[in-house]
Design a protein around this motif. Structure first.
Motif, PDB file in Angstrom:
ATOM      1  N   ASP A   1    -110.208 -73.340 -92.768  1.00 56.24           N
ATOM      2  CA  ASP A   1    -109.997 -72.440 -91.631  1.00 56.24           C
ATOM      3  C   ASP A   1    -110.479 -71.032 -91.923  1.00 56.24           C
ATOM      4  O   ASP A   1    -110.305 -70.519 -93.032  1.00 56.24           O
ATOM      5  N   TYR A   2    -111.028 -70.410 -90.911  1.00 53.99           N
ATOM      6  CA  TYR A   2    -111.344 -68.993 -90.923  1.00 53.99           C
ATOM      7  C   TYR A   2    -110.375 -68.264 -89.998  1.00 53.99           C
ATOM      8  O   TYR A   2    -109.764 -68.861 -89.115  1.00 53.99           O
ATOM      9  N   ILE A   3    -110.247 -66.972 -90.208  1.00 49.83           N
ATOM     10  CA  ILE A   3    -109.381 -66.138 -89.382  1.00 49.83           C
ATOM     11  C   ILE A   3    -110.265 -65.203 -88.567  1.00 49.83           C
ATOM     12  O   ILE A   3    -111.128 -64.512 -89.127  1.00 49.83           O
ATOM     13  N   THR A   4    -110.055 -65.229 -87.271  1.00 50.00           N
ATOM     14  CA  THR A   4    -110.908 -64.456 -86.374  1.00 50.00           C
ATOM     15  C   THR A   4    -110.037 -63.650 -85.424  1.00 50.00           C
ATOM     16  O   THR A   4    -108.998 -64.137 -84.963  1.00 50.00           O
ATOM     17  N   TRP A   5    -110.452 -62.455 -85.131  1.00 53.73           N
ATOM     18  CA  TRP A   5    -109.731 -61.596 -84.195  1.00 53.73           C
ATOM     19  C   TRP A   5    -110.641 -61.275 -83.009  1.00 53.73           C
ATOM     20  O   TRP A   5    -111.830 -60.961 -83.176  1.00 53.73           O
TER      21      TRP A   5
ATOM     22  N   ILE B   1    -113.766 -59.335 -85.513  1.00 52.17           N
ATOM     23  CA  ILE B   1    -113.998 -59.496 -86.937  1.00 52.17           C
ATOM     24  C   ILE B   1    -113.552 -60.883 -87.361  1.00 52.17           C
ATOM     25  O   ILE B   1    -112.707 -61.503 -86.702  1.00 52.17           O
ATOM     26  N   GLN B   2    -114.108 -61.364 -88.440  1.00 53.09           N
ATOM     27  CA  GLN B   2    -113.743 -62.670 -88.971  1.00 53.09           C
ATOM     28  C   GLN B   2    -113.734 -62.608 -90.492  1.00 53.09           C
ATOM     29  O   GLN B   2    -114.543 -61.893 -91.100  1.00 53.09           O
ATOM     30  N   GLY B   3    -112.825 -63.382 -91.086  1.00 55.22           N
ATOM     31  CA  GLY B   3    -112.779 -63.409 -92.541  1.00 55.22           C
ATOM     32  C   GLY B   3    -112.213 -64.710 -93.054  1.00 55.22           C
ATOM     33  O   GLY B   3    -111.577 -65.477 -92.317  1.00 55.22           O
ATOM     34  N   TYR B   4    -112.426 -64.935 -94.339  1.00 52.49           N
ATOM     35  CA  TYR B   4    -111.866 -66.122 -94.993  1.00 52.49           C
ATOM     36  C   TYR B   4    -110.824 -65.706 -96.040  1.00 52.49           C
ATOM     37  O   TYR B   4    -109.740 -66.295 -96.094  1.00 52.49           O
TER      38      TYR B   4
ATOM     39  N   ARG C   1    -103.482 -66.544 -98.045  1.00 48.50           N
ATOM     40  CA  ARG C   1    -104.089 -66.678 -96.718  1.00 48.50           C
ATOM     41  C   ARG C   1    -103.093 -67.062 -95.638  1.00 48.50           C
ATOM     42  O   ARG C   1    -103.483 -67.498 -94.553  1.00 48.50           O
ATOM     43  N   LYS C   2    -101.816 -66.897 -95.879  1.00 47.29           N
ATOM     44  CA  LYS C   2    -100.816 -67.271 -94.867  1.00 47.29           C
ATOM     45  C   LYS C   2    -100.595 -66.176 -93.837  1.00 47.29           C
ATOM     46  O   LYS C   2     -99.816 -66.340 -92.895  1.00 47.29           O
ATOM     47  N   SER C   3    -101.246 -65.072 -94.020  1.00 47.78           N
ATOM     48  CA  SER C   3    -101.171 -64.005 -93.028  1.00 47.78           C
ATOM     49  C   SER C   3    -102.467 -63.209 -93.091  1.00 47.78           C
ATOM     50  O   SER C   3    -103.262 -63.380 -94.021  1.00 47.78           O
ATOM     51  N   SER C   4    -102.657 -62.379 -92.107  1.00 54.41           N
ATOM     52  CA  SER C   4    -103.801 -61.472 -92.125  1.00 54.41           C
ATOM     53  C   SER C   4    -103.418 -60.223 -91.350  1.00 54.41           C
ATOM     54  O   SER C   4    -102.508 -60.263 -90.501  1.00 54.41           O
ATOM     55  N   THR C   5    -104.082 -59.121 -91.657  1.00 55.52           N
ATOM     56  CA  THR C   5    -103.789 -57.860 -90.987  1.00 55.52           C
ATOM     57  C   THR C   5    -105.078 -57.256 -90.466  1.00 55.52           C
ATOM     58  O   THR C   5    -106.014 -57.026 -91.227  1.00 55.52           O
ATOM     59  N   LEU C   6    -105.094 -57.027 -89.179  1.00 50.64           N
ATOM     60  CA  LEU C   6    -106.211 -56.324 -88.548  1.00 50.64           C
ATOM     61  C   LEU C   6    -105.892 -54.841 -88.587  1.00 50.64           C
ATOM     62  O   LEU C   6    -104.823 -54.424 -88.147  1.00 50.64           O
ATOM     63  N   SER C   7    -106.814 -54.056 -89.106  1.00 48.66           N
ATOM     64  CA  SER C   7    -106.604 -52.616 -89.194  1.00 48.66           C
ATOM     65  C   SER C   7    -107.637 -51.897 -88.340  1.00 48.66           C
ATOM     66  O   SER C   7    -108.844 -52.085 -88.512  1.00 48.66           O
ATOM     67  N   LEU C   8    -107.130 -51.094 -87.417  1.00 43.06           N
ATOM     68  CA  LEU C   8    -107.993 -50.289 -86.543  1.00 43.06           C
ATOM     69  C   LEU C   8    -107.831 -48.829 -86.947  1.00 43.06           C
ATOM     70  O   LEU C   8    -106.753 -48.253 -86.782  1.00 43.06           O
ATOM     71  N   PRO C   9    -108.869 -48.210 -87.478  1.00 40.97           N
ATOM     72  CA  PRO C   9    -108.735 -46.823 -87.939  1.00 40.97           C
ATOM     73  C   PRO C   9    -108.821 -45.834 -86.776  1.00 40.97           C
ATOM     74  O   PRO C   9    -109.646 -46.004 -85.877  1.00 40.97           O
ATOM     75  N   ARG C  10    -107.959 -44.873 -86.758  1.00 46.64           N
ATOM     76  CA  ARG C  10    -108.035 -43.767 -85.799  1.00 46.64           C
ATOM     77  C   ARG C  10    -108.283 -44.262 -84.367  1.00 46.64           C
ATOM     78  O   ARG C  10    -109.349 -44.047 -83.778  1.00 46.64           O
ATOM     79  N   VAL C  11    -107.282 -44.915 -83.817  1.00 42.91           N
ATOM     80  CA  VAL C  11    -107.435 -45.493 -82.482  1.00 42.91           C
ATOM     81  C   VAL C  11    -107.564 -44.406 -81.423  1.00 42.91           C
ATOM     82  O   VAL C  11    -107.078 -43.286 -81.577  1.00 42.91           O
ATOM     83  N   SER C  12    -108.217 -44.787 -80.339  1.00 37.93           N
ATOM     84  CA  SER C  12    -108.326 -43.918 -79.176  1.00 37.93           C
ATOM     85  C   SER C  12    -107.741 -44.648 -77.972  1.00 37.93           C
ATOM     86  O   SER C  12    -107.387 -45.832 -78.060  1.00 37.93           O
TER      87      SER C  12
ATOM     88  N   VAL D   1    -107.096 -68.911 -85.668  1.00 39.41           N
ATOM     89  CA  VAL D   1    -107.433 -69.624 -86.893  1.00 39.41           C
ATOM     90  C   VAL D   1    -108.113 -70.919 -86.494  1.00 39.41           C
ATOM     91  O   VAL D   1    -107.593 -71.668 -85.681  1.00 39.41           O
ATOM     92  N   SER D   2    -109.272 -71.158 -87.028  1.00 42.30           N
ATOM     93  CA  SER D   2    -109.984 -72.386 -86.672  1.00 42.30           C
ATOM     94  C   SER D   2    -110.983 -72.742 -87.747  1.00 42.30           C
ATOM     95  O   SER D   2    -111.435 -71.892 -88.505  1.00 42.30           O
ATOM     96  N   SER D   3    -111.328 -74.010 -87.762  1.00 41.69           N
ATOM     97  CA  SER D   3    -112.355 -74.482 -88.682  1.00 41.69           C
ATOM     98  C   SER D   3    -113.568 -74.935 -87.870  1.00 41.69           C
ATOM     99  O   SER D   3    -113.439 -75.274 -86.699  1.00 41.69           O
TER     100      SER D   3
END
Lengths: 117, 110
Positions: free
Chosen positions: B31-35, B48-51, B68-79, B90-92
């Motif tokens: 599985d990959y993690i995709t936002w 974004i996507q990551g393994y 890999r049981k969690s993931s965190t999306l980080s958005l810098p300096r939001v507007s 999560v999908s393969s």
């Protein structure tokens, strides 16, 4: 940047009528999808299409639904006899599937808002 | 497909960094993690996507711990324009359907 286009942006139809929603995927893409989103709810998968045939469909995609790629550029979703509960945003998506770059990036169109009265 | 859990909503202020965490305890090896991001009345848009470990692009960063049981999306300096719904998936396989959850509605305030 290439984009997926959909027409019409808004379709109003009466219950029982047939509607065809049209999509033009990105030109070199190989895999095509339809999703729907009822107002205020999550995006739901309907069907995937590859090599001129359905590769997977959800329980929502019953006999009233059909898809077609009639001319190598358009990808259509037909609802034969619309019901009130078919009112939703319908999104088309496509992916290249060539195994390079962003392999999981499905490109979504802007959607067609279908209103069944 | 692994089930994902993420907060229903989050509030932030302009200029702040926003971190949205997603749990996917049953993630499989392939599985990959995709936002994805979705604005009102628009289609979802890939972010974004990551393994594993960390992935960064021009929009966001994605942090994935070793298990890999969690993931965190980080958005810098939001507007204000980052106000949207953010989906963790999560999908393969690179050609299959996407299964969306309810997502996290991020509200950025001035």
């Amino acid at each position: 940047e290439p984009e997926v286009t959909q027409t019409p942006s808004h379709q109003v139809t009466q219950m029982g009528q047939e509607v065809i929603l049209r999509c033009v995927p990105i030109s070199n893409h190989l895999y095509f999808y339809w999703y729907r989103q009822i107002l205020g709810q999550k995006v739901e998968f309907l069907v995937s299409f590859y090599n001129n045939e359905i590769s997977e469909k959800s329980e929502i995609f019953d006999d009233q639904f059909s898809v077609e790629r009639p001319d190598g550029s358009n990808f259509t979703l037909k609802i034969r006899s619309t019901k009130l509960e078919d009112s939703a945003m319908y999104f088309c998506a496509s992916i290249g599937g060539d195994g390079t770059g962003r392999t999981y990036e499905q490109y979504f169109g802007p959607g067609t808002r279908l209103t069944v009265t | 497909l692994a089930k994902t859990t993420q907060p229903i909503s989050m509030d932030s202020y302009e200029g702040q960094e926003v971190n949205i965490t997603c749990s996917h305890n049953n993630i499989a090896t392939n599985d990959y993690i995709t936002w994805y991001q979705q604005f009102p009345s628009q289609g979802p848009r890939f972010i974004i996507q990551g393994y594993k470990t960390k992935v960064t692009n021009e929009v966001a960063s994605l942090f994935i711990p070793a298990d890999r049981k969690s993931s965190t999306l980080s958005l810098p300096r939001v507007s204000l324009s980052d106000t949207a719904v953010y989906y963790c998936l999560v999908s393969s396989g690179n050609t299959g359907k996407l299964i969306f959850g309810q997502g996290t509605t991020l509200q950025v305030k001035p």
